[in-house]
Design a protein around this motif. Structure first.
Motif, mmCIF file in Angstrom:
data_model
loop_
_atom_site.group_PDB
_atom_site.id
_atom_site.type_symbol
_atom_site.label_atom_id
_atom_site.label_comp_id
_atom_site.label_asym_id
_atom_site.label_seq_id
_atom_site.Cartn_x
_atom_site.Cartn_y
_atom_site.Cartn_z
ATOM 1 N N SER A 32 0.820 -1.220 0.000
ATOM 2 C CA SER A 32 0.000 0.000 0.000
ATOM 3 C C SER A 32 0.848 1.261 0.000
ATOM 4 N N ASP A 66 3.641 1.787 -1.845
ATOM 5 C CA ASP A 66 4.521 1.875 -3.004
ATOM 6 C C ASP A 66 3.681 1.828 -4.275
ATOM 7 N N TYR A 67 4.331 1.935 -5.427
ATOM 8 C CA TYR A 67 3.641 1.967 -6.713
ATOM 9 C C TYR A 67 4.059 0.777 -7.567
ATOM 10 N N VAL A 68 3.195 0.410 -8.511
ATOM 11 C CA VAL A 68 3.477 -0.708 -9.395
ATOM 12 C C VAL A 68 2.663 -0.535 -10.666
ATOM 13 N N ASP A 69 3.152 -1.080 -11.769
ATOM 14 C CA ASP A 69 2.368 -1.143 -13.001
ATOM 15 C C ASP A 69 1.348 -2.268 -12.806
ATOM 16 N N LYS A 78 -3.792 -3.193 -5.688
ATOM 17 C CA LYS A 78 -2.423 -3.719 -5.583
ATOM 18 C C LYS A 78 -2.194 -4.402 -4.230
#
Length: 372
Positions: A39, A41-44, A246
């Motif tokens: 939660s 961090d970022y992701v494709d 995510k």
């Protein structure tokens, strides 16, 4: 005090099971940490979906997999996939599927309510539900006669909610699907064996991530690669309204990685239920016994048969008073109408069976005092 009490909610003792209405499962700390880390961090998301599919495939023995918001979302997406495939215009028209091959054949005893209507979930995916046979009796011929050029799939429900007698077996349903060259979708939401139905030849199998797997609120579909590609494609259509985030995907994958190493606690849980029954054996009007799960899973519950004339209250009254306490105790009440209450040991935290016994005895004593 727990997090929910911080928001003014009462404490719950869950003796009902891994039920959506009570939040399904309490996750392992490793899963909780994964949820937290994801939660922040970022992701494709597309790449994450593809990576998740590979892990799901490894765990289930399927060709590919697709994470979902839950098993109910998995039903709608699976049905949409067999109707619209990866055809974008068709995907964008769903759930309106007139003119498409859209009939979904299901045994009448499998047209269940699991907290919502399973036929409604099929309809959300654009399926036209075709119920065959009778509620307690379906013959192979019923299924075969229902198949025509508009049949998109056969749908099979593996659940304690479904009628267990008089239905055609999954083996028979798979053989019919193969004979007519149509997909078969298996709803195995709460099932514990993640490889069985794919190995049997099912084309798509749907699981809940928050029940047997003990992950967060989530689910997944596993099966044939071409159909799973079509499942992922539905996120450009009806799947958008039931997308999975995510955090839930990472939590689900972490739970799946742990799943094969889970300790079998069934006999320990059975022992705890035997202890509970022993503690209440002297209460007139309550007869305790151990019963195995209706769907044949290795789950052993304490069953309490309530004689309302002797006990001085009905099963429904005992349920109400258990739920009104603080902590509130929620039991498994599918057969309360015939005086039966079940206690499921799986979600109980250590020592909570003692609190259940204590509260039942208090309620019985209060009832006795008021009757004098």
């Amino acid at each position: 005090m727990g997090i929910y009490q911080d928001f003014g909610l009462k404490q719950i003792i869950n003796a009902s099971g891994k039920m959506t209405a009570l939040g399904a499962s309490a996750v392992h700390p490793e899963v909780a940490k994964a949820l937290s880390d994801a939660s922040m961090d970022y992701v494709d998301i597309h790449e994450l979906m593809l990576a998740a599919g590979k892990i799901i495939a490894t765990v289930t023995g399927a060709e590919d997999g697709c994470p979902t918001s839950g098993a109910a979302g998995g039903i709608a997406i699976s049905v949409a996939a067999v109707i619209a495939g990866t055809h974008l215009t068709r995907i964008e028209k769903l759930p309106f599927s007139d003119g498409l091959k859209n009939e979904i054949v299901i045994q009448k005893g499998h047209a269940i309510h699991f907290g919502a209507s399973i036929t409604q979930m099929i309809s959300l995916g654009g399926g036209k539900v075709v119920e065959v046979g009778q509620a307690n009796h379906v013959e192979k011929k019923h299924i075969m006669e229902a198949i025509n050029e508009q049949t998109a799939a056969i749908f099979y429900v593996k659940s304690h909610h479904a009628v267990q007698k008089g239905m055609q077996s999954l083996e028979t349903m798979i053989s019919i699907a193969k004979e007519y060259q149509i997909p078969i979708i298996v709803d195995a939401a709460a099932e514990e064996d993640l490889r069985k139905y794919i190995a049997m030849g099912a084309d798509l199998v749907i699981y809940s991530g928050g029940k047997a797997i003990e992950g967060p609120t989530s689910g997944f579909i596993c099966g044939r690669a071409s159909l799973i590609e079509a499942c992922r494609a539905q996120y450009k259509g009806i799947g958008r309204a039931m997308k999975v985030g995510k955090e839930a995907i990472v939590g689900l994958l972490t739970a799946l990685r742990r799943y094969g190493f889970k300790e079998d606690l069934s006999q320990e849980q059975r022992r705890r239920m035997l202890w509970l029954i022993e503690q209440i054996k002297d209460i007139n009007g309550i007869e305790g016994s151990i019963v195995q799960d209706e769907a044949g899973r290795d789950i052993y519950r304490a069953q309490l048969k309530i004689d309302s004339k002797v006990l001085g209250m009905s099963a429904h009254e005992l349920i109400r008073r258990l739920e009104e306490g603080n902590p509130a105790i929620y039991t498994r009440n599918h057969y309360a109408n015939i005086g039966i209450i079940n206690i499921d040991p799986r979600p109980l935290l250590p020592g909570q069976e003692q609190l259940i016994v204590k509260r039942i005895k208090e309620i019985v004593e209060e009832t006795y005092e008021h009757s004098i």
